[in-house]
Structures are given as structure tokens and as C-alpha cells.
Design an enzyme around this catalytic site. Structure first.
Site, PDB file in Angstrom:
ATOM      1  N   CYS A 152     -20.268  15.434   5.921  1.00  0.00           N
ATOM      2  CA  CYS A 152     -21.363  14.802   6.670  1.00  0.00           C
ATOM      3  C   CYS A 152     -20.988  14.472   8.112  1.00  0.00           C
ATOM      4  O   CYS A 152     -21.828  14.004   8.884  1.00  0.00           O
ATOM      5  CB  CYS A 152     -21.836  13.542   5.948  1.00  0.00           C
ATOM      6  N   VAL A 190       0.826  -1.208   0.000  1.00  0.00           N
ATOM      7  CA  VAL A 190       0.000   0.000   0.000  1.00  0.00           C
ATOM      8  C   VAL A 190       0.863   1.262   0.000  1.00  0.00           C
ATOM      9  O   VAL A 190       0.363   2.374   0.110  1.00  0.00           O
ATOM     10  CB  VAL A 190      -0.951   0.031   1.227  1.00  0.00           C
ATOM     11  N   CYS A 226     -20.751   8.767   3.666  1.00  0.00           N
ATOM     12  CA  CYS A 226     -21.194   9.255   2.351  1.00  0.00           C
ATOM     13  C   CYS A 226     -20.235   8.862   1.235  1.00  0.00           C
ATOM     14  O   CYS A 226     -20.469   9.201   0.082  1.00  0.00           O
ATOM     15  CB  CYS A 226     -21.399  10.771   2.371  1.00  0.00           C
ATOM     16  N   HIS A 261      -4.599  -4.159  -2.400  1.00  0.00           N
ATOM     17  CA  HIS A 261      -4.980  -3.828  -1.020  1.00  0.00           C
ATOM     18  C   HIS A 261      -5.173  -2.331  -0.816  1.00  0.00           C
ATOM     19  O   HIS A 261      -5.069  -1.837   0.302  1.00  0.00           O
ATOM     20  CB  HIS A 261      -3.925  -4.358  -0.039  1.00  0.00           C
ATOM     21  N   ASN A 264      12.297 -15.104  -5.465  1.00  0.00           N
ATOM     22  CA  ASN A 264      12.085 -14.847  -4.037  1.00  0.00           C
ATOM     23  C   ASN A 264      13.266 -15.398  -3.242  1.00  0.00           C
ATOM     24  O   ASN A 264      13.902 -16.362  -3.646  1.00  0.00           O
ATOM     25  CB  ASN A 264      10.777 -15.529  -3.581  1.00  0.00           C
ATOM     26  N   THR A 282       7.436 -12.526  -3.039  1.00  0.00           N
ATOM     27  CA  THR A 282       6.233 -12.951  -2.314  1.00  0.00           C
ATOM     28  C   THR A 282       6.310 -14.455  -2.064  1.00  0.00           C
ATOM     29  O   THR A 282       6.825 -15.204  -2.900  1.00  0.00           O
ATOM     30  CB  THR A 282       4.937 -12.629  -3.090  1.00  0.00           C
TER      31      THR A 282
HETATM   32 ZN    ZN Z   1     -19.130  11.985   4.526  1.00  0.00          ZN
END
Ligand code: ZN
Length: 206
Positions: A109, A59, A86, A75, A172, A147
Site C-alpha cells: 500500500c 527487544v 494496512c 516491548h 540484581n 531489572t
Molecule cells: Zn501497507
């Protein structure tokens, strides 16, 4: 070590403030991490027209930082925060800045924002999964790099690729769960192996 249960989606909904505090301490230092030679080598392969895409469970967005353009993030990524009410999206850095402590709230919100990465117990982003499997089906060569191929469903990608006729290359440092299935295995650190692969390819091509 952090208790993985704290990054379970149900735990997040019950304790968003605690998880955000953990998240900021753990993951924000990742913003200062630089790509390694393996990231740069994959970006180079793409520039050379030899690599169609990178499919990743990371990530940290380091593939893009190294110059890779076509990156499928299974991911999610440390790029955005999404409102749990929202579904509005904000740059993650903005959400982090806005929070004093605990979970930042949606300016529209008031809902709790969630980092747009996949938590335990959450489904993977559907479009990314679909694209990853499509790429695997089309591949001539599928390289599984850095991996152990332990995590489902990403570990099914090399299987799908191979069933559709691709050569499977596994690079790997340690054994993987699908070594028995590979056409070629390179046992080594990806930071060392991939740059050598790029050099070798260049010497063959130019
Ligand atoms: Zn919101």
C-alpha cells in the site's frame, strides 16, 4: 546518547525517515550481539523443567537465541516491521534491506513501515501483557532478574505473583524498587548468579 523523544510514537509519525535512520544505526548492531551466560542459564532452567517462561522488556531476541522457548516480549522485538496503514507485517531484515535511506515503505500500500517494537507513548502489546500477568498469577516462584523494577506495568508482575502466593526472588546487581517485598534477594550480576544457580540445582537433582 540518543534523545528518547526521537523514539516517541508521535515523533516517529512526523519524522519517520529520521527515526528509521537512527534506528538502523542504533539497533542493527544488536543483531550481532550474542547471548550472555544469564540468557543460557535461563534457557537451561526451562529445559530442566524448572522455568515456565521468561517475561522480558528486551527487544533483542537473545533469550530465543540462547534456547529459551517460552518468551513473552512486553516491548515487541526486532523481528518484524509493521505497515502503519494496512498493518501488513514483514521480516525486519527484509524491510531494512528494501530501504535505501529513511523509512521503508509497504510493498502493498505504500504506507510507512514501523519496527514492531514499542515506542514511547505506545501501548504495550495486549496479548503479551495478558499472558505475562497470567503467568505471574500462576507462579510458585517468581524471579525478577536483572531489572531495577522501575518500569510500569512490568514491575507489577512480581507484586501480582506474590499476592497470589508465589515466593519472590530478586536477583540484581543493584537495589530494586521492590526489595522490601522480596522473600529472597541475591545481590550480584545475573551473568554470574544464574549459572551458579543452575549448577547448584543440577548438583541437588542429579
Ligand atoms: Zn501497507
Amino acid at each position: 546518547m540518543v534523545d528518547p523523544e526521537k523514539f516517541d510514537i508521535d515523533y516517529f509519525y512526523k519524522n519517520p525517515d529520521e527515526v528509521w535512520n537512527l534506528f538502523v544505526n542504533l539497533f542493527l548492531p544488536a543483531f550481532n550481539v550474542k547471548p550472555n551466560p544469564a540468557h543460557y542459564a535461563l534457557a537451561e532452567l526451562e529445559k530442566m523443567g524448572k522455568l515456565c517462561a521468561v517475561i522480558t522488556q528486551n527487544v533483542d531476541m537473545l533469550h530465543q537465541a540462547a534456547g529459551s522457548r517460552n518468551v513473552v516480549e512486553l516491548h515487541g522485538a526486532l523481528r518484524e516491521a509493521v505497515c502503519t496503514q494496512c498493518r501488513a507485517r514483514y521480516p525486519l531484515s527484509e524491510a531494512v534491506k528494501r530501504r535505501v535511506s529513511g523509512a521503508p515503505r509497504c510493498p502493498k500500500c505504500g504506507g510507512v513501515l514501523k519496527p514492531d517494537v514499542v515506542f514511547f507513548g505506545e501501548p504495550l502489546p495486549r496479548d503479551a501483557v495478558r499472558e505475562a500477568f497470567m503467568l505471574a498469577e500462576m507462579a510458585d516462584v517468581f524471579m525478577a532478574v536483572g531489572t531495577s523494577l522501575a518500569v510500569y506495568p512490568a514491575n507489577q508482575l512480581p507484586v501480582v505473583a506474590k499476592k497470589r502466593g508465589a515466593k519472590l526472588v530478586i536477583i540484581n546487581a543493584d537495589e530494586t524498587f521492590y526489595d522490601f517485598y522480596a522473600d529472597y534477594i541475591v545481590r550480584g550480576r545475573v551473568e554470574e548468579v544464574l549459572p551458579r544457580l543452575v549448577d547448584r540445582l543440577k548438583s541437588m537433582l542429579f
